[in-house]
Design a protein around this motif. Structure first.
Motif, PDB file in Angstrom:
ATOM      1  N   SER A  73       0.850  -1.193   0.000  1.00 52.32           N
ATOM      2  CA  SER A  73       0.000   0.000   0.000  1.00 52.32           C
ATOM      3  C   SER A  73       0.885   1.242   0.000  1.00 52.32           C
ATOM      4  CB  SER A  73      -0.930   0.011   1.218  1.00 52.32           C
ATOM      5  OG  SER A  73      -0.187   0.160   2.400  1.00 52.32           O
ATOM      6  N   ASN A 110      -3.990   7.824  -0.991  1.00 55.26           N
ATOM      7  CA  ASN A 110      -4.187   6.480  -0.445  1.00 55.26           C
ATOM      8  C   ASN A 110      -4.413   5.523  -1.602  1.00 55.26           C
ATOM      9  OD1 ASN A 110      -4.228   6.939   2.505  1.00 55.26           O
ATOM     10  ND2 ASN A 110      -5.960   8.242   1.983  1.00 55.26           N
ATOM     11  N   SER A 111      -3.548   4.530  -1.721  1.00 57.66           N
ATOM     12  CA  SER A 111      -3.682   3.581  -2.822  1.00 57.66           C
ATOM     13  C   SER A 111      -4.852   2.631  -2.603  1.00 57.66           C
ATOM     14  CB  SER A 111      -2.385   2.778  -3.001  1.00 57.66           C
ATOM     15  OG  SER A 111      -2.180   1.907  -1.906  1.00 57.66           O
ATOM     16  N   THR A 112      -5.424   2.191  -3.715  1.00 57.93           N
ATOM     17  CA  THR A 112      -6.469   1.175  -3.686  1.00 57.93           C
ATOM     18  C   THR A 112      -6.017  -0.092  -4.411  1.00 57.93           C
ATOM     19  OG1 THR A 112      -7.476   2.138  -5.675  1.00 57.93           O
ATOM     20  CG2 THR A 112      -8.368   2.823  -3.529  1.00 57.93           C
ATOM     21  N   ARG A 113      -5.007   0.051  -5.274  1.00 53.69           N
ATOM     22  CA  ARG A 113      -4.538  -1.090  -6.053  1.00 53.69           C
ATOM     23  C   ARG A 113      -3.098  -0.851  -6.504  1.00 53.69           C
ATOM     24  NH1 ARG A 113      -8.481  -0.914  -9.370  1.00 53.69           N
ATOM     25  NH2 ARG A 113      -7.529  -0.024 -11.206  1.00 53.69           N
ATOM     26  N   GLY A 125      -5.011   5.077  -6.840  1.00 54.71           N
ATOM     27  CA  GLY A 125      -5.607   5.441  -5.559  1.00 54.71           C
ATOM     28  C   GLY A 125      -6.242   6.806  -5.589  1.00 54.71           C
ATOM     29  N   GLU A 135      -9.510   9.753  -8.374  1.00 54.53           N
ATOM     30  CA  GLU A 135      -8.641   8.603  -8.630  1.00 54.53           C
ATOM     31  C   GLU A 135      -7.501   9.031  -9.546  1.00 54.53           C
ATOM     32  OE1 GLU A 135      -9.851   4.263  -9.162  1.00 54.53           O
ATOM     33  OE2 GLU A 135      -9.414   4.913 -11.220  1.00 54.53           O
TER      34      GLU A 135
END
Length: 180
Positions: A73, A110-113, A125, A135
């Motif tokens: 992350s 903040n990353s999501t992938r 993110g 995004e």
């Protein structure tokens, strides 16, 4: 003289040792890294005006394992008040009028992938500027003991309209994350 009991104990200990090594092997093979926040740098370029600058006060809250990027992350923040374009009047104008540093003291991500390989990967993110989240996709590559990520945003998406025409508000951002 070897007895049946001592032979059994030897093989039992050997099996236990093999099981422990097997269970610990992902830990031993992991390439978890520590980001050196103090040496990290963030630069930006407002493309239409060719205005370059930096941000400082970077804090990293993620965890990165180059052998397990999907489990990694990338999260962090930078102080809005640190915008520096090497022109104190422009800095003041950007900080107060456009970025509203008083009410929005941090820019956050903040990353999501995370996907790719250790040498070339993508981090997707939510980038938050002035309370607006969008995004964003970062393209990272590894250079020696640094991760270098680049993205392009349009500042109007974050309520920062320096120019009237949408296409004139593009900014390229680069983050360099030295690691150990």
């Amino acid at each position: 003289m070897l007895t049946l009991s001592s032979t059994y104990d030897f093989f039992t200990m050997k099996n236990i040792l093999l099981v422990v090594l097997f269970l610990c092997s992902p830990i031993l093979l992991a390439q978890s890294i520590t980001i050196d926040e103090a040496k990290a740098s963030i630069t930006f370029n407002f493309e239409d005006d060719d205005v370059e600058g930096t941000l400082s006060g970077f804090e990293f809250f993620g965890s990165v394992d180059l052998n397990n990027l999907e489990g990694s992350s990338f999260s962090g923040s930078v102080a809005t008040e640190t915008i520096d374009t090497h022109n104190w009047l422009r800095n003041r104008h950007l900080r107060r009028k456009y970025f509203n540093a008083k009410d929005f003291p941090k820019l956050t991500f903040n990353s999501t992938r995370v996907s790719g390989t250790a040498n070339n990967f993508t981090v997707i993110g939510a980038l938050s500027i002035k309370g607006t989240k969008k995004e964003v996709s970062w393209n990272f590559r590894q250079k020696e003991n640094m991760l270098v990520g680049t993205t392009t945003i349009n500042t109007q998406d974050f309520d920062i309209a320096i120019h009237k025409k949408y296409e004139e508000n593009n900014a390229t951002i680069q983050i360099t994350l030295p690691f150990q």
